[in-house]
Motif scaffolding. Structure first.
Motif, PDB file in Angstrom:
ATOM      1  N   LEU A  56     -17.889  43.912  24.258  1.00 16.58           N
ATOM      2  CA  LEU A  56     -16.631  43.173  24.432  1.00 16.58           C
ATOM      3  C   LEU A  56     -15.717  43.791  25.492  1.00 16.58           C
ATOM      4  N   VAL A  57     -15.932  45.097  25.753  1.00 18.10           N
ATOM      5  CA  VAL A  57     -14.978  45.845  26.583  1.00 18.10           C
ATOM      6  C   VAL A  57     -14.727  45.219  27.965  1.00 18.10           C
ATOM      7  N   PRO A  58     -15.792  44.898  28.744  1.00 15.57           N
ATOM      8  CA  PRO A  58     -15.513  44.359  30.082  1.00 15.57           C
ATOM      9  C   PRO A  58     -14.664  43.079  30.043  1.00 15.57           C
ATOM     10  N   GLY A  59     -15.005  42.194  29.130  1.00 18.40           N
ATOM     11  CA  GLY A  59     -14.234  40.944  29.029  1.00 18.40           C
ATOM     12  C   GLY A  59     -12.793  41.212  28.656  1.00 18.40           C
ATOM     13  N   LEU A  60     -12.620  42.156  27.718  1.00 19.73           N
ATOM     14  CA  LEU A  60     -11.276  42.510  27.272  1.00 19.73           C
ATOM     15  C   LEU A  60     -10.459  43.085  28.430  1.00 19.73           C
ATOM     16  N   ALA A  97      -8.353  52.323  45.374  1.00 21.89           N
ATOM     17  CA  ALA A  97      -9.606  52.543  46.113  1.00 21.89           C
ATOM     18  C   ALA A  97     -10.055  53.995  45.992  1.00 21.89           C
ATOM     19  N   ALA A  98      -9.054  54.927  46.044  1.00 18.03           N
ATOM     20  CA  ALA A  98      -9.394  56.357  45.986  1.00 18.03           C
ATOM     21  C   ALA A  98     -10.060  56.720  44.667  1.00 18.03           C
ATOM     22  N   LEU A  99      -9.775  55.952  43.636  1.00 13.13           N
ATOM     23  CA  LEU A  99     -10.418  56.213  42.349  1.00 13.13           C
ATOM     24  C   LEU A  99     -11.684  55.378  42.171  1.00 13.13           C
ATOM     25  N   LEU A 100     -11.650  54.172  42.728  1.00 12.52           N
ATOM     26  CA  LEU A 100     -12.795  53.262  42.546  1.00 12.52           C
ATOM     27  C   LEU A 100     -14.030  53.735  43.301  1.00 12.52           C
ATOM     28  N   LEU A 111     -18.846  49.313  35.210  1.00 11.20           N
ATOM     29  CA  LEU A 111     -17.938  48.162  35.120  1.00 11.20           C
ATOM     30  C   LEU A 111     -16.678  48.490  34.313  1.00 11.20           C
ATOM     31  N   PRO A 112     -16.834  49.034  33.079  1.00 10.83           N
ATOM     32  CA  PRO A 112     -15.596  49.331  32.343  1.00 10.83           C
ATOM     33  C   PRO A 112     -14.713  50.354  33.034  1.00 10.83           C
ATOM     34  N   SER A 113     -15.333  51.364  33.681  1.00 11.99           N
ATOM     35  CA  SER A 113     -14.486  52.363  34.361  1.00 11.99           C
ATOM     36  C   SER A 113     -13.728  51.726  35.514  1.00 11.99           C
ATOM     37  N   LEU A 139     -12.884  48.608  35.923  1.00 13.69           N
ATOM     38  CA  LEU A 139     -11.816  47.741  35.407  1.00 13.69           C
ATOM     39  C   LEU A 139     -10.679  48.578  34.836  1.00 13.69           C
ATOM     40  N   GLY A 140     -11.044  49.668  34.156  1.00  9.90           N
ATOM     41  CA  GLY A 140     -10.029  50.559  33.582  1.00  9.90           C
ATOM     42  C   GLY A 140      -9.135  51.147  34.657  1.00  9.90           C
ATOM     43  N   ILE A 141      -9.742  51.496  35.801  1.00 13.08           N
ATOM     44  CA  ILE A 141      -8.943  52.072  36.899  1.00 13.08           C
ATOM     45  C   ILE A 141      -7.933  51.045  37.398  1.00 13.08           C
ATOM     46  N   VAL A 142      -8.397  49.817  37.603  1.00 13.65           N
ATOM     47  CA  VAL A 142      -7.490  48.765  38.092  1.00 13.65           C
ATOM     48  C   VAL A 142      -6.366  48.546  37.079  1.00 13.65           C
ATOM     49  N   LEU A 143      -6.719  48.650  35.822  1.00 12.42           N
ATOM     50  CA  LEU A 143      -5.732  48.418  34.767  1.00 12.42           C
ATOM     51  C   LEU A 143      -4.711  49.557  34.689  1.00 12.42           C
TER      52      LEU A 143
END
Lengths: 300, 553
Positions: free
Chosen positions: B462-466, B508-511, B525-527, B529-533
């Motif tokens: 569920l994490v990526p969708g969330l 970008a520096a983290l991605l 993917l979760p990381s 998305l987590g960075i963007v969040l």
């Protein structure tokens, strides 16, 4: 073209403000002409500071409008604050700054800052540039606040209880001189005060506030000319204040009573005669007496 | 109220009545309910072997039944074992603090000021002292007695040391002594109070010291004498703090006097203001917290005590890494600012104020981590650092994401809470702390969840969708917030562009390192998305609006 903003530094129309259920300002309207010294007097809790906070944009009008140099202080704070000098009643300068840092910091916001004038004021006020604000006395804190409010020669100087904390020498010789100088240079001063003698000496125009409303406004001379102090003598001693229509206040005891009336002198004299009194002396009341008379009339 | 003593008692009651009622309710609640709960669970709190019994119950019940039931069982047993004793400790600590009779002084920003107004009352200093001292002792004795007599407290070893009424009275006497005698030295007072608290809470570890027949009576007398003398000295301002100045303060003052005579712009002046207001202090505090243990351990090494053990090295490393995070979080969660009126009458837009704070926070974050990095580099002098490296075992490439991630997180504490604190609303300003509690609760819940692979896998899917949903909400809120700020003129369009120009490379520096390092794992993917969040955007957009609430109430 002459517009209202060119004539008036401050224009307030129908301003109301509530804090919870308490009505602090009630449909207040006021205009302050440019180049004048405007004194705002009122009892504690009359709404003076609330009004000044609206002029600074620190409070948003709940109804009515506030314009300073034609700008809304909430919508355009930079345009208003860039031309306004303000001395807070609470003297809330950051305690961690030193006096010289305070001057350097404040200077950055005002291109019209006058360093020579700032230094002159600092010397006049006897402020040590190395002293930390938190170590200053209340009076010195007021002087530091006044210094940064004056040093950029603002077009409008807003002083909230400027005399509070200042000793009589500074109050009379420095503050009043500064206020007069600012006005002589064509700039506007708006100050609130409890000290009516000070207002009488310094102000060109004044407004009296009670319960969030302006009950009296005009030039100091007009206000004094429009009020009369009548000494009434009654044939028999009066146990309580006789009812005389048209007077603001009636104080005294026995046969002799002093009435303060607003405007219509003849009507007051006639009303006194109907109540059995006659005028034995007449003079111009002081602002202090006028204020007390209005305060009594408003609370009645 | 016919006597001064009654008036003082009434003031104490008036200031603390909610908490006093809560304490009484807690004692009553535990007295009525706790024995029944113990009986239901078959738990005997009076048994000296309660700890063993607890361990057996963990072993017996811990691995049977569905996960939620196991969690509840574990928490229930923990509550039975530690609940009443922990609450007793907290209530007695609060009572001791209550009788120091201090209050917050917003002007001096001192949370523990003895009210000077008491000295203007027509009562003698001995009267004040004895009222508060005797009142405090009586309150401690009463409360302690209530706990001990009405609630069957657990006899776990760790709590036995606290079941000593004289110990609590000594704590009160020492607390009063430190607070009153050191009123003119607030920093020293805070350090000593912290030492007293940690010493007291850590007393189970050295019961041999605390059970010495001389220690508590000596401390009790010392605290009482200090309190009596301190109150007298405070009343007549006879002790007025240090009269000498730190040499480095004079040097830095001289250096600042030589500093720029004129700021190039209001923005630069505002940045200086924010730097001086909080950011410089954060770096200084960080440097002191980093430096003190290092110096102590270096001195210890110099005195011939030999290198530090692996455990000590590990704890020291964790401590150093935690410092910037803790100091920045504490600043972010501090009470609303008191200098708002001074600032709000400057001809600055809300956006300019916000940008100055963000820049100052970025500087302090970077500098704090540089200090920590320097300290970590010095650690090999103290012992075997390779052992720590081996224990932590973070592959070097991962440092490319961990280091900027930590710097970002440190800055983020202040950046995302700026709106809450800047709003001037005390309740909103408390949100950062609640959010931190929520984060801890979330981490706790995840750790529980991870023990059951079925639940964990379902959650993981569920994490990526969330996260994607949250990102969509974040962008929408950011768009609305920036639009509103621009529309109201709270933020210049240039400021929005400038922040976006910072936000994009920051992400970008983290991605990029995350993509490189995790490209073939399920974490990518979760990381990402987590960075963007995590990199703040929407709350930065709302910050000028929150400042406007404060500025134009």
């Amino acid at each position: 073209m002459t517009t209202s903003a060119n004539i008036h530094a401050v224009e307030i129309t129908g301003l109301s403000r509530k804090f919870g259920s308490k009505l602090a300002l009630n449909q207040l309207s006021l205009q302050v002409r440019r180049g004048r010294v405007f004194g705002l007097v009122g009892a504690n809790g009359a709404g003076k500071t609330t009004l000044i906070q609206h002029l600074l944009g620190r409070l948003k009008a709940q109804s009515g409008s506030v314009r300073v140099f034609g700008f809304d202080p909430v919508a355009e704070p930079v345009a208003v604050l860039g031309r306004t000098g303000y001395l807070s009643e609470h003297r809330d300068l950051p305690g961690w700054m030193r006096v010289d840092e305070l001057l350097r910091y404040t200077k950055a916001f005002y291109p019209q800052w006058d360093p020579a004038y700032a230094e002159e004021l600092r010397r006049q006020f006897g402020l040590d540039p190395r002293a930390k604000i938190k170590t200053l006395s209340r009076g010195e804190n007021a002087k530091a606040g006044l210094l940064i409010a004056l040093a950029y020669r603002p077009e409008l100087l807003l002083l909230d209880e400027p005399s509070s904390g200042l000793d009589p020498v500074v109050r009379r010789d420095i503050l009043e001189a500064i206020i007069r100088t600012v006005a002589d240079e064509g700039r506007t001063v708006f100050f609130s005060s409890h000290l009516l003698e000070e207002v009488e000496r310094v102000a060109d125009d004044l407004a009296m506030m009670f319960n969030g409303q302006v009950v009296l406004a005009g030039t100091v001379d007009e206000v004094k000319e429009n009020h009369h102090r009548l000494v009434l003598r009654f044939d028999s001693p009066q146990l309580s204040a006789p009812k005389v229509q048209g007077v603001l206040s009636l104080t005294g005891s026995g046969q002799e009573w002093t009435a303060i009336c607003n405007g219509q002198r003849e009507q007051a004299v006639a009303a006194a005669a109907r109540a059995g009194g006659r005028v034995v002396a007449e003079s111009s009341p002081s602002l202090d007496e006028i204020f007390v008379a209005w305060a009594g009339a408003e609370s009645a | 109220m016919h006597t001064p003593a009654a008036a003082l008692a009434w003031e104490l009651w008036r200031k603390h009545r909610t908490r006093v009622i809560t304490i009484a309710g807690l004692v009553l609640g535990f007295a009525l309910v706790y024995p029944k709960l113990c009986a239901l669970a078959g738990f005997d709190p009076n048994n000296p072997g309660a700890l063993d019994m607890l361990a057996k119950r963990f072993a017996l019940q811990g691995d049977t039944g569905p996960l939620p039931l196991r969690v509840v069982r574990t928490l229930y047993l923990l509550f039975l074992a530690c609940g009443p004793a922990s609450v007793m400790i907290l209530t007695l600590l609060y009572t001791a603090w209550m009788f120091t009779f201090t209050e917050r002084d917003p002007k001096a920003r001192d949370p523990m000021t003895f009210p000077a107004r008491l000295f203007t009352l027509p009562v003698s200093t001995p009267f004040l002292f004895w009222s508060l001292w005797l009142g405090g002792m009586a309150a401690i004795a009463m409360l302690y007695g209530s706990w001990v007599h009405f609630v069957p407290l657990s006899r776990l070893d760790v709590f036995v040391v606290y079941q000593n009424c004289f110990g609590w009275m000594t704590l009160l006497a020492l607390g009063q002594g430190i607070v009153w005698a050191l009123a003119a030295w607030p920093n020293t007072r805070t350090v000593l109070l912290a030492a007293l608290l940690f010493g007291f809470l850590g007393s189970p570890a050295r019961r041999d010291i605390f059970e010495s027949p001389l220690l508590l009576p000596s401390l009790f007398v010392l605290g009482s004498v200090l309190a009596r003398v301190g109150l007298q000295k405070m009343r007549h301002s006879q002790w007025q703090g240090w009269t000498w100045k730190w040499p480095f303060a004079t040097i830095s003052a001289r250096a600042e006097l030589r500093g720029p005579k004129r700021f190039a712009s209001p923005a630069q002046a505002q940045l200086w203001f924010e730097w001086r207001r909080f950011a410089r202090g954060l770096c200084f505090t960080g440097a002191v917290l980093v430096g003190v243990p290092l110096v102590i351990y270096l001195l210890r090494l110099g005195a011939g005590f030999g290198p530090l053990s692996q455990n000590t090295m590990l704890v020291l490393a964790c401590y150093l890494v935690a410092i910037p995070l803790i100091t920045h979080f504490c600043t972010a969660a501090s009470p609303p600012r008191t200098d708002v009126s001074f600032l709000m009458v400057r001809p600055l837009t809300n956006g300019q104020m916000m940008m100055a704070t963000l820049q100052a926070a970025a500087r302090s974050s970077l500098l704090s981590w540089m200090i920590v990095a320097a300290a970590l580099c010095a650690m090999p002098l103290l012992g075997d650092f390779h052992a720590v490296e081996k224990f932590v075992s973070i592959p070097s490439p991962y440092l490319a994401i961990i280091v900027p991630g930590l710097i970002l997180l440190t800055w983020r504490f202040i950046a995302v809470n700026l709106g809450f604190v800047g709003s001037g609303n005390r309740r909103l300003a408390a949100i950062p702390v609640l959010m931190m509690v929520a984060v801890y609760a979330g981490v706790f819940a995840l750790s529980i969840l991870s023990r059951n692979s079925a639940y964990w896998n379902a959650f993981w899917r569920l994490v990526p969708g969330l996260l994607a949903g949250l990102i969509a909400v974040k962008f929408l809120l950011a768009f609305l917030a920036f639009r509103l700020s621009l529309k109201r003129g709270l933020l210049a369009p240039f400021a929005v562009v400038a922040y976006l120009a910072v936000w994009t490379p920051m992400v970008a520096a983290l991605l990029v390192p995350a993509a490189v390092l995790l490209h073939d794992t399920e974490w990518l993917l979760p990381s990402s998305l987590g960075i963007v969040l995590l990199v703040p955007l929407a709350r930065i957009g709302f910050c000028p609006i929150a400042l406007a609430w404060n500025r134009h109430a």
